[in-house]
Design an enzyme around this catalytic site. Structure first.
Site, PDB file in Angstrom:
ATOM      1  N   LYS A  17      57.931  46.620  10.398  1.00  0.00           N
ATOM      2  CA  LYS A  17      58.891  46.621  11.522  1.00  0.00           C
ATOM      3  C   LYS A  17      58.969  47.868  12.194  1.00  0.00           C
ATOM      4  O   LYS A  17      58.911  48.157  13.371  1.00  0.00           O
ATOM      5  CB  LYS A  17      60.423  46.285  10.959  1.00  0.00           C
ATOM      6  N   PHE A  18      58.932  49.204  11.304  1.00  0.00           N
ATOM      7  CA  PHE A  18      59.120  50.386  11.984  1.00  0.00           C
ATOM      8  C   PHE A  18      57.828  51.241  11.649  1.00  0.00           C
ATOM      9  O   PHE A  18      57.682  52.122  12.453  1.00  0.00           O
ATOM     10  CB  PHE A  18      60.324  51.135  11.316  1.00  0.00           C
ATOM     11  N   GLY A  19      57.118  50.824  10.673  1.00  0.00           N
ATOM     12  CA  GLY A  19      56.034  51.930  10.186  1.00  0.00           C
ATOM     13  C   GLY A  19      54.737  51.345  10.522  1.00  0.00           C
ATOM     14  O   GLY A  19      54.403  50.052  10.602  1.00  0.00           O
ATOM     15  N   ASP A 130      64.100  44.344  -1.142  1.00  0.00           N
ATOM     16  CA  ASP A 130      63.192  43.653  -0.098  1.00  0.00           C
ATOM     17  C   ASP A 130      61.961  43.428  -0.880  1.00  0.00           C
ATOM     18  O   ASP A 130      60.722  43.666  -0.243  1.00  0.00           O
ATOM     19  CB  ASP A 130      63.013  44.609   1.130  1.00  0.00           C
ATOM     20  N   LYS A 132      59.078  41.140  -1.762  1.00  0.00           N
ATOM     21  CA  LYS A 132      58.204  39.979  -1.113  1.00  0.00           C
ATOM     22  C   LYS A 132      56.810  40.459  -1.152  1.00  0.00           C
ATOM     23  O   LYS A 132      56.607  41.599  -1.337  1.00  0.00           O
ATOM     24  CB  LYS A 132      58.854  39.849   0.239  1.00  0.00           C
ATOM     25  N   ASN A 135      55.459  43.319   0.536  1.00  0.00           N
ATOM     26  CA  ASN A 135      55.940  44.768   0.061  1.00  0.00           C
ATOM     27  C   ASN A 135      55.163  45.117  -1.694  1.00  0.00           C
ATOM     28  O   ASN A 135      55.625  46.119  -2.072  1.00  0.00           O
ATOM     29  CB  ASN A 135      57.333  45.006   0.214  1.00  0.00           C
ATOM     30  N   ASP A 148      57.332  50.123   0.025  1.00  0.00           N
ATOM     31  CA  ASP A 148      58.344  49.947   0.892  1.00  0.00           C
ATOM     32  C   ASP A 148      60.021  49.730   0.554  1.00  0.00           C
ATOM     33  O   ASP A 148      60.755  49.053   0.305  1.00  0.00           O
ATOM     34  CB  ASP A 148      58.305  48.626   1.780  1.00  0.00           C
ATOM     35  N   THR A 165      64.941  39.558   3.245  1.00  0.00           N
ATOM     36  CA  THR A 165      64.094  38.564   4.219  1.00  0.00           C
ATOM     37  C   THR A 165      64.364  37.019   3.609  1.00  0.00           C
ATOM     38  O   THR A 165      64.506  36.779   2.316  1.00  0.00           O
ATOM     39  CB  THR A 165      62.716  38.609   3.792  1.00  0.00           C
TER      40      THR A 165
HETATM   41  P1  ADP Z   1      57.959  48.863   6.820  1.00  0.00           P
HETATM   42  O1  ADP Z   1      58.819  49.377   6.404  1.00  0.00           O
HETATM   43  O2  ADP Z   1      57.557  48.926   8.351  1.00  0.00           O
HETATM   44  O3  ADP Z   1      57.858  47.333   6.422  1.00  0.00           O
HETATM   45  P2  ADP Z   1      55.593  49.296   4.846  1.00  0.00           P
HETATM   46  O4  ADP Z   1      55.872  50.407   4.269  1.00  0.00           O
HETATM   47  O5  ADP Z   1      55.940  47.798   4.175  1.00  0.00           O
HETATM   48  O6  ADP Z   1      56.274  49.466   6.326  1.00  0.00           O
HETATM   49  O7  ADP Z   1      54.071  49.252   5.286  1.00  0.00           O
HETATM   50  C1  ADP Z   1      53.516  48.305   6.244  1.00  0.00           C
HETATM   51  C2  ADP Z   1      52.344  47.803   5.765  1.00  0.00           C
HETATM   52  O8  ADP Z   1      51.383  48.738   5.581  1.00  0.00           O
HETATM   53  C3  ADP Z   1      52.458  47.249   4.380  1.00  0.00           C
HETATM   54  O9  ADP Z   1      52.867  45.798   4.187  1.00  0.00           O
HETATM   55  C4  ADP Z   1      50.789  47.126   3.797  1.00  0.00           C
HETATM   56  O10 ADP Z   1      50.189  46.188   4.387  1.00  0.00           O
HETATM   57  C5  ADP Z   1      50.326  48.508   4.515  1.00  0.00           C
HETATM   58  N1  ADP Z   1      50.653  49.747   3.638  1.00  0.00           N
HETATM   59  C6  ADP Z   1      51.798  50.341   3.246  1.00  0.00           C
HETATM   60  N2  ADP Z   1      51.736  51.347   2.506  1.00  0.00           N
HETATM   61  C7  ADP Z   1      50.510  51.186   1.939  1.00  0.00           C
HETATM   62  C8  ADP Z   1      49.731  51.925   0.940  1.00  0.00           C
HETATM   63  N3  ADP Z   1      50.164  52.918   0.280  1.00  0.00           N
HETATM   64  N4  ADP Z   1      48.324  51.746   0.979  1.00  0.00           N
HETATM   65  C9  ADP Z   1      47.682  50.566   1.316  1.00  0.00           C
HETATM   66  N5  ADP Z   1      48.470  49.890   2.372  1.00  0.00           N
HETATM   67  C10 ADP Z   1      49.736  50.056   2.691  1.00  0.00           C
HETATM   68 MG    MG Z   2      57.297  46.302   4.602  1.00  0.00          MG
HETATM   69 MG    MG Z   3      60.538  49.309   5.476  1.00  0.00          MG
END
Ligand code: ADP
Ligand code: MG
Ligand code: MG
Length: 214
Positions: A17-19, A130, A132, A135, A148, A165
């Site tokens: 959503k944000f990252g 969260d 799922k 994550n 996450d 979710t």
């Molecule tokens: P948000 O908080 O916006 O949901 P996430 O931390 O869940 O962001 O990261 C978004 C997506 O990026 C994850 O669902 C995954 O697909 C990918 N991702 C995040 N961190 C990693 C990591 N350390 N290594 C590989 N892929 C990652």
């Molecule tokens: Mg996430």
């Molecule tokens: Mg998040």
């Protein structure tokens, strides 16, 4: 203290959503990491200062083989960067969708890892809130890593913020009652079902139908 100049940026790994998350290499040590980028404009717009601070502080403090490490963070004028352990295998979600469902042995292995990671978090009064398949990440050896911590909280008392979710929400959360670490344990059951069957137990056409099926 880190800055963007310390890293070579590689391919995008995913987004939420944000990252937005990128593969990156620390130039001096050649160490491979994942960099999660959050724009300050978005932090302002969605008022997620507290959430992001919790994510950084809580995840930094956790050390468990099945919890994704957060090594540090830095920011520039526009963005905040989280330096994360790289999960080479990507989202468990992808593996699940690719194969439809998992074997009983594979499901059992993931559920055990997840249960151990959650027991560790709960011992430290951390609730993830969260859990799922998006994550849950896999490292290069297929080991499960909880990622996450954006909705996580460290507290001994019951909480009131509704989050997570829908398909994975515990009944007390759906009914907007106070909740505690037990909401993470609920997802353990939901995921066990989803791993074996291929879809979560309360999935429905509309959100209203999911609510009704609880
Ligand atoms: P948000 O908080 O916006 O949901 P996430 O931390 O869940 O962001 O990261 C978004 C997506 O990026 C994850 O669902 C995954 O697909 C990918 N991702 C995040 N961190 C990693 C990591 N350390 N290594 C590989 N892929 C990652
Ligand atoms: Mg996430
Ligand atoms: Mg998040």
């Amino acid at each position: 203290d880190w800055s963007l100049g310390d890293f070579e940026i590689g391919k995008p790994l995913g987004k939420g959503k944000f990252g937005r998350v990128y593969l990156a290499r620390e130039i001096k040590s050649k160490y491979i990491v994942a960099l999660k980028v959050v724009f300050k404009e978005q932090i302002e717009k969605y008022k997620i200062h507290h959430q992001l601070r919790r994510e950084m502080e809580i995840q930094t403090s956790l050390r468990h083989p099945n919890v994704l490490r957060l090594y540090g963070w830095f920011h520039d004028s526009e963005r905040v960067f989280l330096i994360l352990e790289y999960a080479h295998g990507g989202e468990l979600y992808k593996e699940l969708r690719l194969n439809g469902h998992l074997s009983e042995k594979q499901a059992a292995t993931y559920i055990l890892s997840l249960a151990q990671a959650l027991a560790y978090c709960h011992e430290k009064d951390v609730i993830h809130r969260d859990i799922k398949p998006e994550n849950l990440l896999l490292d290069h050896e297929g080991r499960l890593k909880i990622a996450d911590f954006g909705w996580s909280v460290q507290s001994r008392s019951k909480r009131h913020t509704m989050c997570g979710t829908l398909d994975y929400l515990a009944p007390e959360m759906v009914e907007n009652k106070a909740h505690d670490y037990a909401v993470d344990n609920w997802t353990l059951g939901v995921l066990c079902y989803e791993f074996l069957f291929g879809a979560p137990p309360f999935e429905a056409e509309t959100q209203k139908d999911t609510f009704r099926s609880f």
